[in-house]
Structures are given as structure tokens and as C-alpha cells.
Design an enzyme around this catalytic site. Structure first.
Site, PDB file in Angstrom:
ATOM      1  N   GLN A   1     -16.023 -35.913 -45.480  1.00  0.00           N
ATOM      2  CA  GLN A   1     -14.672 -36.071 -44.938  1.00  0.00           C
ATOM      3  C   GLN A   1     -14.595 -37.103 -43.818  1.00  0.00           C
ATOM      4  OE1 GLN A   1     -14.591 -31.725 -43.754  1.00  0.00           O
ATOM      5  NE2 GLN A   1     -13.303 -32.509 -42.107  1.00  0.00           N
TER       6      GLN A   1
ATOM      7  N   HIS B   1     -10.961 -22.153 -32.164  1.00  0.00           N
ATOM      8  CA  HIS B   1     -11.767 -21.437 -33.169  1.00  0.00           C
ATOM      9  C   HIS B   1     -11.790 -19.939 -32.860  1.00  0.00           C
ATOM     10  CE1 HIS B   1     -13.732 -25.529 -33.430  1.00  0.00           C
ATOM     11  NE2 HIS B   1     -13.458 -25.285 -34.700  1.00  0.00           N
TER      12      HIS B   1
ATOM     13  N   MET C   1     -16.679 -26.931 -38.294  1.00  0.00           N
ATOM     14  CA  MET C   1     -17.717 -27.974 -38.188  1.00  0.00           C
ATOM     15  C   MET C   1     -18.423 -27.856 -36.833  1.00  0.00           C
ATOM     16  SD  MET C   1     -16.384 -31.240 -40.336  1.00  0.00           S
ATOM     17  CE  MET C   1     -15.268 -31.932 -39.130  1.00  0.00           C
TER      18      MET C   1
ATOM     19  N   GLY D   1      -6.350 -23.401 -38.906  1.00  0.00           N
ATOM     20  CA  GLY D   1      -5.433 -23.661 -37.796  1.00  0.00           C
ATOM     21  C   GLY D   1      -4.316 -24.617 -38.177  1.00  0.00           C
TER      22      GLY D   1
END
Ligand code: PAF
Length: 256
Positions: free
Chosen positions: A51, A27, A20, A136
């Protein structure tokens, strides 16, 4: 690196990292893992409205577009996809219901959150058609729920990347005040030092700026309370500092 706005310009069978944005070292580590898997590495940046359980949280979600493009360029990504909302959510797109573990912990505090996550991840997979995707462990419940809807996309998990004082890297950290940022490593201290739920909560309670949501020892697969026979126990913590939601987790090694 090619920056594209339509999935039709992406190489199928790639290694894929959905994000996002507000990219950080966590990341970058996912991109590195993806690079080992495939010569084509696609990353997406799409702030998924479905979400966010409240509009204020969505509006406050950090955005660092120029920095993101630089970080992506330097991380071996071959294609950065910046989809428009209509491509992800055309008229009548199917909403997916996440597995029932979605109603516990993060899902209990953020109703509907995981239905939004699995819906967007499935849409992204259908559009990108990757062979592998990297997620992750920081969002451990998300990782487990994505594994359940992945179909033939192989899911790789990536360890949590931490700042030097132990704070798990997160896009939300930039919203902490300097006092809040100084207080936040209490979560890592608690996870690293606690041998029981009580100890976990005791350590967390030493930090006045931290408001606890949950701190529990769970079975990694079922998300039910860990018992004496649980094979893989994970400590999970969530709470707020300066109104910023912070989550973290750590696998607990059995001490005899
Ligand atoms: O972890 C995230 O950044 C998001 O939940 C994801 C997987 C990109 C879906 O929007």
C-alpha cells in the site's frame, strides 16, 4: 495477552483490528470498540508494503514495537498477531482491485494504494476469520472501500480521535517538527469552521507550512462532488506539513 506470529494460533470468530503499528490513542479506541463485540480481540501489526506507492514512504513509516506491545497489553487485546510477510503473501497470492472510488482523492494522489489496502485486508480476514472488524473514520475512503470487500465480516466504524488542539491522531504525526506540529491543527480549524469548500480552502491557506493536496465537500457514498441534494456531505482534506502527509475529514451538518 498472547503475542503470536502465526494465524493458526488465533481464535476464529473474534473481533479484529488490523494495524500497521506505531499505535496511539486512535488505535486504543478501536480496541475498546472491538472489546465490546467479542471476548476475543485480535490485533495485527503488519506494515503492508503493497500500500506504499513509494519505497521512501515505506522506509520512513514509524516503528515503535516496544511501546505497541505495552499499549496493546493495556487495551484489552487478547491476541497480538505479528505476521511475517510470507504468511500474508505466499507465492501466487491474489491481488485485489479496489472499487473505482479508489481512484479518487487518496487514490489519485497515491496510485495503487487502495489495491494494496484491500488486498492485505482480504488476506488478513481470510487468515483470521473474524466475525467483526473495526476501522477508523480518519481513513474514510479506506473504510468505504473495505466495506465493499468485507464479505461476511461485519465492519464497524470508529470516530476520529483528536489531540486536545484538534489534530486527528495518526502514526505519522510523530514525524512532524515542533513548528509543523504547532501548524497542523489548521486542518481541524478549517473543518470545524467552514460552511463551503471556498471557506475550507481559505482557512487552510492561512497556514504557510501547509501544502494543500485537496479540500472538498463530497457525497459520503459516491465520493462525487456534493450537490444541493446530497444527503450526507463530508468535507475531506489532505496535504503535507514538513513533507508528512496528513489527512482528515468531518461530516458536514446541513445549515439552513
Ligand atoms: O489503516 C491502516 O493502518 C492500514 O491501512 C490497514 C487497514 C492496517 C491495512 O494495512
Amino acid at each position: 495477552m498472547k503475542v503470536v506470529t502465526s494465524a493458526t494460533e488465533l481464535p476464529s470468530g473474534c473481533a479484529f483490528v488490523p494495524t500497521m503499528g506505531a499505535l496511539h490513542g486512535g488505535h486504543a479506541s478501536l480496541f475498546q470498540i472491538a472489546k465490546r463485540e467479542n471476548e476475543n480481540v485480535v490485533a495485527s501489526i503488519f506494515i503492508n508494503p503493497l500500500q506504499f506507492e513509494n519505497q521512501e514512504d515505506l522506509a520512513k513509516y514509524p516503528k515503535t514495537p516496544e511501546f505497541d506491545i505495552e499499549l496493546a497489553k493495556n487495551s484489552g487485546i487478547t491476541h497480538l498477531w505479528l505476521p511475517k510477510r510470507d504468511e500474508i503473501y505466499p507465492e501466487g497470492f491474489p491481488m485485489i482491485k479496489a472499487d473505482p472510488i479508489s481512484e479518487l482523492y487518496e487514490g489519485a494522489s497515491r496510485p495503487g494504494h487502495f489495491d494494496g489496502v484491500v488486498t492485505v485486508v482480504r488476506r488478513l480476514f481470510d487468515l483470521v476469520k473474524p466475525s467483526v472488524a473495526v476501522f477508523g473514520e480518519k481513513d474514510f475512503q479506506q473504510l468505504k472501500l473495505v466495506e465493499k470487500i468485507a464479505g461476511d465480516v461485519a465492519i464497524l466504524s470508529a470516530p476520529i480521535i483528536r489531540e486536545s488542539d484538534g489534530l486527528a491522531m495518526s502514526s505519522r504525526n510523530i514525524r512532524l517538527s515542533s513548528e509543523g506540529r504547532a501548524a497542523a491543527p489548521v486542518i481541524y480549524r478549517a473543518l470545524s469552521n467552514a460552511g463551503s469548500e471556498n471557506e475550507l480552502r481559505d482557512i487552510l491557506s492561512t497556514e504557510p507550512l501547509f501544502t494543500l493536496d485537496y479540500a472538498d465537500f463530497i457525497d459520503e457514498e459516491t465520493f462525487l462532488a456534493a450537490g444541493p441534494n446530497t444527503q450526507k456531505v463530508r468535507a475531506i482534506v489532505a496535504g503535507w506539513i514538513n513533507g508528512v502527509r496528513l489527512i482528515d475529514n468531518m461530516q458536514m451538518v446541513k445549515r439552513s
